[in-house]
Design an enzyme around this catalytic site. Structure first.
Site, PDB file in Angstrom:
ATOM      1  N   ASN A   1       0.971  -1.151   0.148  1.00 57.84           N
ATOM      2  CA  ASN A   1      -0.084  -0.050  -0.031  1.00 57.84           C
ATOM      3  C   ASN A   1       0.985   1.326   0.038  1.00 57.84           C
ATOM      4  O   ASN A   1       2.136   1.228   0.488  1.00 57.84           O
ATOM      5  CB  ASN A   1      -0.906   0.149   1.339  1.00 57.84           C
ATOM      6  CG  ASN A   1      -1.762   1.159   1.227  1.00 57.84           C
ATOM      7  OD1 ASN A   1      -2.469   1.549   0.334  1.00 57.84           O
ATOM      8  ND2 ASN A   1      -1.976   1.765   2.466  1.00 57.84           N
TER       9      ASN A   1
ATOM     10  N   HIS B   1       0.879   5.251   1.311  1.00 58.61           N
ATOM     11  CA  HIS B   1       0.526   6.211   2.331  1.00 58.61           C
ATOM     12  C   HIS B   1       1.170   7.710   2.412  1.00 58.61           C
ATOM     13  O   HIS B   1       2.296   7.504   2.419  1.00 58.61           O
ATOM     14  CB  HIS B   1       0.416   5.490   3.857  1.00 58.61           C
ATOM     15  CG  HIS B   1      -0.357   6.368   4.845  1.00 58.61           C
ATOM     16  ND1 HIS B   1      -1.769   6.192   4.749  1.00 58.61           N
ATOM     17  CD2 HIS B   1      -0.198   7.255   5.567  1.00 58.61           C
ATOM     18  CE1 HIS B   1      -2.076   7.122   5.818  1.00 58.61           C
ATOM     19  NE2 HIS B   1      -0.939   7.686   6.285  1.00 58.61           N
TER      20      HIS B   1
ATOM     21  N   ASP C   1      -2.185   0.832   8.051  1.00 58.78           N
ATOM     22  CA  ASP C   1      -1.061   1.610   8.035  1.00 58.78           C
ATOM     23  C   ASP C   1       0.069   1.109   8.685  1.00 58.78           C
ATOM     24  O   ASP C   1       0.942   2.130   9.279  1.00 58.78           O
ATOM     25  CB  ASP C   1      -1.371   2.836   8.124  1.00 58.78           C
ATOM     26  CG  ASP C   1      -2.672   3.465   7.110  1.00 58.78           C
ATOM     27  OD1 ASP C   1      -2.443   2.798   5.913  1.00 58.78           O
ATOM     28  OD2 ASP C   1      -3.232   4.313   7.315  1.00 58.78           O
TER      29      ASP C   1
ATOM     30  N   SER D   1       4.909   7.184   2.211  1.00 59.86           N
ATOM     31  CA  SER D   1       5.497   5.738   2.371  1.00 59.86           C
ATOM     32  C   SER D   1       4.853   4.438   1.735  1.00 59.86           C
ATOM     33  O   SER D   1       3.726   4.737   1.508  1.00 59.86           O
ATOM     34  CB  SER D   1       5.274   5.372   3.962  1.00 59.86           C
ATOM     35  OG  SER D   1       5.672   6.436   4.813  1.00 59.86           O
TER      36      SER D   1
END
Ligand code: GRF
Length: 196
Positions: A111, A113, A149, A140
């Site tokens: 992912n 972020h 996260d 990130s």
């Protein structure tokens, strides 16, 4: 003949990161392998990214989470749709759903972020980072884990804050950083797999 590394991209909204990933990686050759974006998937039938994906030649599959009676039922259908493509990696790019352990046991996902994790987790990261007294902000890329996260970091880059910069300008700078950093991070993960 070089190896094919297949990725599936999940998004929920604009899809600008999805577009950046497709433009920089899809059907390109990298040290012994080619990257193929084999599918894009969204949970949001109104996502702007659906049209973007089509225009880039990759039809988008829509799995509306509202059609399922539980998070687990949606996650099971999503995991099944992803696994049908047998991807090497699943890439979350603005995918606004929390994924259950059931999903994560089956799918290896990363992912992006828009903050320097572990700072500013959650959906308001850009605003919190903009309003914070910090002199730097950043982006990130991390593995997806059961906690929001919080998975292991893969890549991270900081940018200095600019005095007097509006929130819109700040957001645009972070987005263009994302569009460069995410394809780089994906390649890094795929390369590790190739050399295993
Ligand atoms: C990005 O800022 C990303 O960091 C966050 O959601 C946003 C998605 O933007 N997870 P887009 O849909 O890729 O334009």
């Amino acid at each position: 003949m070089s190896l094919t590394q297949k990725i599936v991209i999940l998004f929920s909204g604009e899809g600008s990161n999805m577009e950046a990933i497709i433009r920089s990686l899809h059907k390109k050759e990298f040290e012994g392998f080619q990257v193929h974006v084999v599918a894009t998937l969204t949970n949001n039938p109104n996502a702007k990214g659906i049209e973007r994906s089509k225009e880039l030649g990759i039809p988008c599959e829509v799995i509306d989470h509202r059609a399922f009676e539980s998070r687990e039922a949606f996650d099971a259908a999503l995991a099944q749709a992803i696994l049908a493509h047998r991807p090497n990696l699943t890439v979350l790019a603005g995918f606004m759903r929390i994924l259950s352990p059931l999903f994560l046991r089956q799918i290896r996902a990363i992912n992006i972020h828009p903050s320097l994790l572990p700072l500013f987790k959650g959906g308001n990261a850009m605003q919190e980072s903009y309003l914070s007294p910090m002199k730097v902000a950043g982006v990130s890329v991390h593995y997806v884990s059961e906690e929001l996260d919080s998975g292991d970091l893969i890549a991270q880059e900081a940018v200095g804050k600019i005095e007097g910069e509006s929130f819109e300008e700040f957001k645009a700078r972070l987005h263009s950083l994302e569009h460069r950093l995410y394809p780089e991070a994906i390649l890094r993960v795929l390369k590790e797999k190739v050399t295993l």
